[in-house]
Design a protein around this motif. Structure first.
Motif, PDB file in Angstrom:
ATOM      1  N   MET A 107     138.469  97.145 -46.015  1.00 19.49           N
ATOM      2  CA  MET A 107     139.753  97.567 -45.490  1.00 19.49           C
ATOM      3  C   MET A 107     140.556  96.369 -44.998  1.00 19.49           C
ATOM      4  N   ALA A 145     143.112  97.469 -42.082  1.00 21.05           N
ATOM      5  CA  ALA A 145     142.656  98.077 -40.836  1.00 21.05           C
ATOM      6  C   ALA A 145     142.585  97.042 -39.719  1.00 21.05           C
ATOM      7  N   GLN A 188     144.216  91.995 -37.565  1.00 26.04           N
ATOM      8  CA  GLN A 188     144.907  93.043 -38.311  1.00 26.04           C
ATOM      9  C   GLN A 188     145.822  92.441 -39.366  1.00 26.04           C
TER      10      GLN A 188
END
Length: 177
Positions: free
Chosen positions: A1, A4, A73
Motif C-alpha cells: 500500500m 496508506a 504517507q
C-alpha cells in the motif's frame, strides 16, 4: 500500500518535564498577584486580565507539549511537533547516512542554537542549528535513542520514535519501491 499512512509512536516524554513550564508561570502569577495587591495605583481588575491570560498560556503550551506525531504517507515523512510540522520526501533523505544515536555519546549530533523552537531539558521541538551550522528539525523526547536523518539539502531531521529501527526500516523499504 504505497498510499496508506503509517504512524510511528513517538518515544514518551515524562509529564514531569512540564514542571519546567508550570513552575515559572505559576511563580509569575504569584508575583503579579502579590505586587498588584500591594500597590494602591493598581487595581484588582488587572488580575482579571493577567491571571486568566497566564492560565490560558499555560494550557496552550501544555497542549503543544503533547502534540507529537511521526507519519509515513504518500512517499513523505511527516513530523508534527508542538507548533511545528516538517515534511520530507523519502527520496530527499540520505538513508545510507542515517543512524540511531545516543546524544550523550555522540555530541556532534546534538542540536545547538534554537532558531524557532520549543524546548526544555529533555525535550526539543522545532528548528535548531547543529554545531556545524547545519539546519535541524527536531522532535527529541528521548536523547538516548535519536534517529539522525540527513537530507540532500544538507539539513537534518533528529527524531525520537519509540522504535527508531522500525521507522528506519520502513523508510528504507519505501525508498526501494
Amino acid at each position: 500500500m504505497a498510499g496508506a499512512a503509517t504512524e510511528f509512536a513517538v518515544a514518551p516524554a515524562p509529564i514531569w518535564r512540564l514542571l519546567w513550564l508550570w513552575v515559572p508561570l505559576l511563580g509569575i502569577a504569584v508575583l503579579i498577584v502579590s505586587t498588584t495587591l500591594q500597590h494602591e495605583q493598581r487595581t484588582p481588575m488587572e488580575l482579571g486580565y493577567t491571571v486568566p491570560f497566564l492560565l490560558l498560556l499555560m494550557g496552550v503550551l501544555s497542549w503543544a507539549f503533547f502534540r507529537r506525531r511521526i507519519q509515513l504517507q504518500h512517499g513523505e515523512l511527516v513530523v508534527t511537533s508542538t507548533f511545528y510540522r516538517r515534511r520530507a520526501a523519502v527520496s530527499s533523505l540520505q538513508l545510507d547516512k542515517a543512524r540511531i544515536v545516543d546524544l550523550a555519546e555522540h555530541t556532534e549530533f546534538k542540536p545547538g542554537l534554537k532558531i524557532n523552537g520549543y524546548g526544555m531539558p529533555g525535550f526539543q521541538s522545532g528548528h535548531y542549528r547543529m554545531g556545524d551550522r547545519r539546519k535541524a528539525f527536531c522532535l527529541i523526547t528521548d536523547a538516548s535513542r535519536v534517529l539522525y536523518l540527513p537530507l540532500r539539502d544538507d539539513s537534518v531531521l533528529l527524531l525520537s520514535p519509540e522504535q527508531p529501527r522500525a521507522l528506519l526500516d520502513a523508510l528504507n523499504a519505501q525508498a526501494t519501491r
